[in-house]
Design an enzyme around this catalytic site. Structure first.
Site, PDB file in Angstrom:
ATOM      1  CG  HIS A 142      20.124 -48.926  38.249  1.00  0.00           C
ATOM      2  ND1 HIS A 142      19.486 -49.777  37.572  1.00  0.00           N
ATOM      3  CD2 HIS A 142      20.927 -48.313  37.090  1.00  0.00           C
ATOM      4  CE1 HIS A 142      19.734 -49.634  36.342  1.00  0.00           C
ATOM      5  NE2 HIS A 142      20.534 -48.922  35.944  1.00  0.00           N
TER       6      HIS A 142
ATOM      7  CB  ILE B  56      10.677 -35.760  38.970  1.00  0.00           C
ATOM      8  CG1 ILE B  56      10.461 -37.048  39.585  1.00  0.00           C
ATOM      9  CG2 ILE B  56      12.212 -35.193  39.093  1.00  0.00           C
ATOM     10  CD1 ILE B  56      11.472 -38.137  38.915  1.00  0.00           C
TER      11      ILE B  56
ATOM     12  CG  ASP C 137      13.241 -54.265  19.122  1.00  0.00           C
ATOM     13  OD1 ASP C 137      13.121 -54.659  17.905  1.00  0.00           O
ATOM     14  OD2 ASP C 137      13.325 -55.042  19.937  1.00  0.00           O
TER      15      ASP C 137
ATOM     16  CB  VAL D 255      13.719 -58.965  24.805  1.00  0.00           C
ATOM     17  CG1 VAL D 255      14.038 -57.480  25.429  1.00  0.00           C
ATOM     18  CG2 VAL D 255      13.467 -60.025  25.495  1.00  0.00           C
TER      19      VAL D 255
ATOM     20  CB  SER E  60      19.627 -48.261  32.902  1.00  0.00           C
ATOM     21  OG  SER E  60      20.620 -49.622  32.863  1.00  0.00           O
TER      22      SER E  60
ATOM     23  CE1 TYR F 136      18.495 -64.956  24.704  1.00  0.00           C
ATOM     24  CE2 TYR F 136      18.008 -63.858  26.640  1.00  0.00           C
ATOM     25  CZ  TYR F 136      18.748 -64.570  26.153  1.00  0.00           C
ATOM     26  OH  TYR F 136      19.802 -65.305  26.812  1.00  0.00           O
TER      27      TYR F 136
ATOM     28  CG  ASN G  71      24.976 -48.192  28.907  1.00  0.00           C
ATOM     29  OD1 ASN G  71      23.932 -47.995  28.115  1.00  0.00           O
ATOM     30  ND2 ASN G  71      24.995 -48.073  30.344  1.00  0.00           N
TER      31      ASN G  71
ATOM     32  CG  ASP H 142      17.182 -52.180  38.549  1.00  0.00           C
ATOM     33  OD1 ASP H 142      18.067 -51.648  38.950  1.00  0.00           O
ATOM     34  OD2 ASP H 142      16.852 -51.625  37.187  1.00  0.00           O
TER      35      ASP H 142
ATOM     36  N   PRO I 209       8.244 -40.443  48.676  1.00  0.00           N
ATOM     37  CG  PRO I 209       8.770 -38.440  49.065  1.00  0.00           C
ATOM     38  CD  PRO I 209       9.407 -39.501  49.269  1.00  0.00           C
TER      39      PRO I 209
ATOM     40  CG  ASN J  68       3.868 -35.200  44.015  1.00  0.00           C
ATOM     41  OD1 ASN J  68       4.537 -34.617  43.320  1.00  0.00           O
ATOM     42  ND2 ASN J  68       4.366 -36.435  44.664  1.00  0.00           N
TER      43      ASN J  68
END
Length: 633
Positions: A244, A262, A376, A353, A399, A350, A336, A206, A214, A258
């Site tokens: 991204h 999130i 899939d 994948v 993504s 492919y 997209n 990416d 953190p 933690n």
């Protein structure tokens, strides 16, 4: 001529076609907002058997037509693609840099890639020079595309690490989890109480992954920066000037419990960052292919590609085949492009994948999610809150859907040490919740991702459970398939009816995976291709069984029966144990046996009245091949 860079490829990818295309990232940015759990899909439909076995293509050893094509022809093709939008997003002109890639074989028989950056005016000379390089296989003009993103005002809003307050503090642990409708809908809290992805390396190809964040600190490996190779060393691949890649990494692996921000889906995985996209989300397809090969060779179990291109490239296709041949699962965003007629997106299209579409909080396919016969699975991809350098951000796109599947595969692999990533992919498609029309469809694929294959900690029978296999030689077909019988038992002896078992075969370096369901007796049969020496393994959430099996093509094993005797002839037999088994009190016991010390074994045994069969195995105590049984009266 321009600046030349040199990269060694550790694997023999196939020769490129006339042009390597660029990369489009499958992420768009949507509005802030809280989400609700998606609506449960309708009942499951019929699903075809899942087989992710794809052989790697080794045709790269022969030079392709680009080696002899006129340099002006290759350049004109690139300019035409750029002008039409197939390659660059804007037409190339004389002041625009052009990158010419040379694919060649070095003195050790390994492929090398040289890239030369020059101007359009000087490009024909650069191409001609590349065509004269010793061992050249192909010459390509790299093309670039840009990040598929809706850059709105909301994109600039980053929830900083130090300013999570007010309504945003929904919980006392990981205070932003109240905004993570995606994790709630997947019931990640229950599934993640097992191993949480420990021991699995996930490659994120990416824009880089911020290893100082953190939520990710301590679990981001040194990677590779293809955009700026000078960024090497312990923090290579960490520079994320777009955000991204860090967002994708956070969906997979943000720390849980933690007291910050999130929670990720598989927070104990290790992230391997491979940066191929720049600050604008643009990159070269040749770099993406290089990153896939590097990820495989550095031990990744799962590779996430939240990027795509409308143009297929043999370079990238063969990188996918290489990953598949090593049993590494590649997960990619489906694209997209729904509002543009759903153009096919690569690498998602492919066959090896796992292509992932996007759904929203209500469970419906997202309005941007590309539909196609190659889809899939579907997973949450709208209004996804995750990490970015300096804080957190909402993004939407396929993504964001892809890393949910990547993380689920990592969770499954972490409770099946030694299993292949491709097996995880087969399990996830088989346990998906059907949505849309019954059965597989172009919007949801096999259905919406669930974590049904990930057992909750302390599940009944999770200790000392067994899984064994038998290969039934008597049903080998002309096409070289045999039946593998999987037999499962819990520690208390009960049959785990409904338990999914993944059967994986590796034959001559080619991996094939099937998923079967145990019946009320704890048994299931599956046809598998075994034309030669084959490694067969089976795995489920309670146990793993591996069995090396040597299967001989007919007529290697001959059994000639008479009323009072049986003659067994076995070719390619050295080291094999041949047993005559008799059925007594419902069990098969050894009546006679012989071990082959030479290439051919021929033996004759007398038989009393009873039921018999012949078993062949390279491992004592295991039944590798069995004949059909017969009765002596």
């Amino acid at each position: 001529m321009g600046e030349t860079t040199h990269h060694r490829r550790p694997w023999t990818v196939a020769a490129a076609t006339a042009m390597a295309v660029g990369v489009i990232v499958g992420g768009i940015v949507g509005p802030l907002g809280s989400g609700t759990a998606w609506a449960q899909a309708s009942g499951p439909g019929e699903r075809p058997s899942v087989d992710h076995g794809v052989a790697a293509d080794h045709s790269w050893t022969a030079p392709d037509h680009t080696v002899t094509a006129a340099p002006s022809e290759l350049l004109d093709d690139a300019l035409a693609d750029a002008a039409s939008g197939t390659g660059d997003t804007a037409p190339v002109n004389d002041r625009t840099a052009v990158r010419v890639a040379t694919w060649r074989v070095d003195g050790e028989g390994k492929p090398d890639i040289d890239t030369t950056t020059t101007t359009v005016a000087a490009a024909p000379a650069a191409i001609a020079a590349a065509q004269e390089v010793p061992g050249v296989l192909a010459v390509a003009v790299d093309a670039r595309t840009e990040l598929l993103a809706d850059v709105t005002e909301e994109r600039s809003r980053v929830l900083p690490l130090t300013a999570v307050s007010g309504a945003e503090q929904n919980t006392t642990v990981d205070p932003l989890t109240g905004y993570q409708w995606d994790m709630a809908s997947l019931a990640v809290d229950a599934a993640a109480t097992t191993t949480r992805g420990a021991g699995v390396t996930v490659a994120v190809i990416d824009s880089g992954v911020d290893g100082t964040h953190p939520e990710l600190a301590g679990r981001v490996l040194p990677g590779i920066d293809y955009v700026d190779p000078a960024n090497a060393g312990a923090t290579a691949g960490w520079a994320d000037q777009n955000g991204h890649g860090t967002h994708v990494g956070g969906v997979v692996a943000a720390a849980r419990g933690n007291d910050v921000g999130i929670a990720g889906e598989a927070d104990k995985v290790t992230i391997l960052p491979l940066r191929v996209l720049d600050a604008n989300g643009a990159g070269y397809i040749s770099d993406a292919a290089s990153a896939v090969v590097a990820a495989v060779d550095r031990g990744a179990g799962v590779i996430n590609l939240s990027l795509g291109s409308p143009t297929s490239s043999s370079v990238l296709a063969n990188a996918m085949a290489y990953a598949q041949s090593r049993g590494v699962l590649v997960v990619a965003a489906s694209g997209n492009g729904r509002s543009y007629g759903s153009p096919t997106s690569y690498p998602a299209a492919y066959p090896s994948v796992l292509a992932v579409a996007s759904i929203g909080p209500a469970g419906a396919v997202s309005p941007f999610s590309t539909a196609g016969s190659y889809v899939d699975l579907a997973a949450p991809g709208e209004q996804i809150l995750s990490t970015v350098p300096g804080g957190y951000q909402f993004m939407s796109g396929t993504s964001m859907a892809a890393p949910h599947v990547t993380a689920a595969a990592a969770l499954w692999l972490s409770i099946h040490p030694g299993a292949l990533g491709t097996a995880a992919g087969a399990v996830l498609t088989s346990t998906a919740r059907d949505a849309g029309p019954a059965g597989r469809d172009n919007d949801y694929g096999f259905g919406v991702l669930t974590l049904a294959s990930i057992p909750v900690s302390g599940a009944p029978g999770a200790v000392s459970s067994t899984l064994s296999m038998v290969v039934d030689r008597s049903v080998v077909t002309a096409g070289g398939q045999a039946i593998v019988l999987a037999i499962g038992r819990r520690s208390d002896g009960s049959a785990p009816a409904g338990q999914l078992v993944t059967i994986t075969t590796v034959t001559r370096g080619v991996t094939s995976t099937r998923v079967v369901t145990l019946d009320g007796n704890g048994m299931a049969a599956a046809p598998v291709p075994i034309p030669a020496t084959t490694q067969i393994s089976a795995s489920w959430s309670l146990s793993v069984a591996t069995m090396p099996v040597v299967v001989f093509s007919s007529p290697a094993l001959k059994v000639k029966r008479s009323k009072a005797a049986v003659k067994v002839t076995l070719k390619q037999a050295q080291g094999q144990l041949v047993r005559l088994q008799q059925k007594k009190d419902g069990r098969w016991v050894v009546a006679a046996k012989a071990k082959a010390k030479r290439a051919t074994l021929s033996t004759r045994w007398h038989t009393a009245p009873g039921t018999y069969r012949v078993a062949v195995s390279s491992v004592p105590g295991q039944v590798g091949l069995v004949t059909s049984s017969w009765r002596v009266r």
